[in-house]
Design a protein around this motif. Structure first.
Motif, PDB file in Angstrom:
ATOM      1  N   LEU A   1      11.901  -1.534   1.391  1.00 16.54           N
ATOM      2  CA  LEU A   1      11.336  -2.811   0.996  1.00 16.54           C
ATOM      3  C   LEU A   1      11.216  -3.714   2.219  1.00 16.54           C
ATOM      4  CD1 LEU A   1      10.668  -4.779  -1.431  1.00 16.54           C
ATOM      5  CD2 LEU A   1      13.044  -5.474  -1.260  1.00 16.54           C
TER       6      LEU A   1
ATOM      7  N   GLU B   1       8.510   4.000  -2.241  1.00 17.11           N
ATOM      8  CA  GLU B   1       9.518   4.921  -2.764  1.00 17.11           C
ATOM      9  C   GLU B   1       9.501   6.177  -1.896  1.00 17.11           C
ATOM     10  OE1 GLU B   1      10.876   6.881  -6.996  1.00 17.11           O
ATOM     11  OE2 GLU B   1       8.740   6.556  -6.628  1.00 17.11           O
TER      12      GLU B   1
ATOM     13  N   GLN C   1       6.660  -2.403  -0.856  1.00 19.37           N
ATOM     14  CA  GLN C   1       7.729  -1.512  -1.308  1.00 19.37           C
ATOM     15  C   GLN C   1       7.204  -0.074  -1.340  1.00 19.37           C
ATOM     16  OE1 GLN C   1       9.782  -2.985  -4.742  1.00 19.37           O
ATOM     17  NE2 GLN C   1      10.440  -0.956  -5.370  1.00 19.37           N
TER      18      GLN C   1
ATOM     19  N   GLU D   1       9.788  -7.774   3.227  1.00 18.35           N
ATOM     20  CA  GLU D   1       9.290  -9.042   2.701  1.00 18.35           C
ATOM     21  C   GLU D   1       9.179 -10.056   3.820  1.00 18.35           C
ATOM     22  OE1 GLU D   1      10.181 -12.270  -0.839  1.00 18.35           O
ATOM     23  OE2 GLU D   1      11.774 -10.928  -0.219  1.00 18.35           O
TER      24      GLU D   1
ATOM     25  N   THR E   1      14.335   3.621  -1.864  1.00 23.62           N
ATOM     26  CA  THR E   1      13.191   2.720  -1.814  1.00 23.62           C
ATOM     27  C   THR E   1      13.296   1.849  -0.576  1.00 23.62           C
ATOM     28  OG1 THR E   1      13.050   2.652  -4.218  1.00 23.62           O
ATOM     29  CG2 THR E   1      11.976   0.873  -3.032  1.00 23.62           C
TER      30      THR E   1
END
Length: 95
Positions: free
Chosen positions: A72, A64, A62, A74, A70
């Motif tokens: 992200l 910012e 993650q 995964e 933000t």
């Protein structure tokens, strides 16, 4: 600030070849944070063809970019190998 690393792990063991674990490592460095972890469980079961093996891996990143944005990412992978786990009224009725 909040920068740093954290690690958590646990495990379990039991009869019939039963064992499990999970572990996670996470960290924060400025506007970047991450987490990587794994989970595993295996058992021989309590009757023929009642075994199960499960392994899961996960990674998260993650960032910012701005105070209101933000980003992200995964990735997760799962591997499962199992026999006949369903419990039925007739104990002779399983594959």
């Amino acid at each position: 600030g909040r920068d740093g690393l954290a690690f958590q792990a646990s495990g379990v063991a039991g009869g019939n070849g039963t064992a499990g674990y999970d572990a996670t490592l996470g960290g924060i460095a400025g506007r970047l944070s991450f987490s990587v972890g794994g989970y595993g469980f295996s058992t021989d079961g309590f009757r023929a063809n009642n075994d199960a093996d499960v392994a899961v891996g996960n990674a998260l990143l993650q960032f910012e970019a701005t105070p209101g944005t933000t980003l992200l990412a995964e990735v997760r992978a799962t591997d499962r190998d199992q026999g006949d786990l369903a419990l039925r009224f007739d104990p002779e009725r399983f594959n």
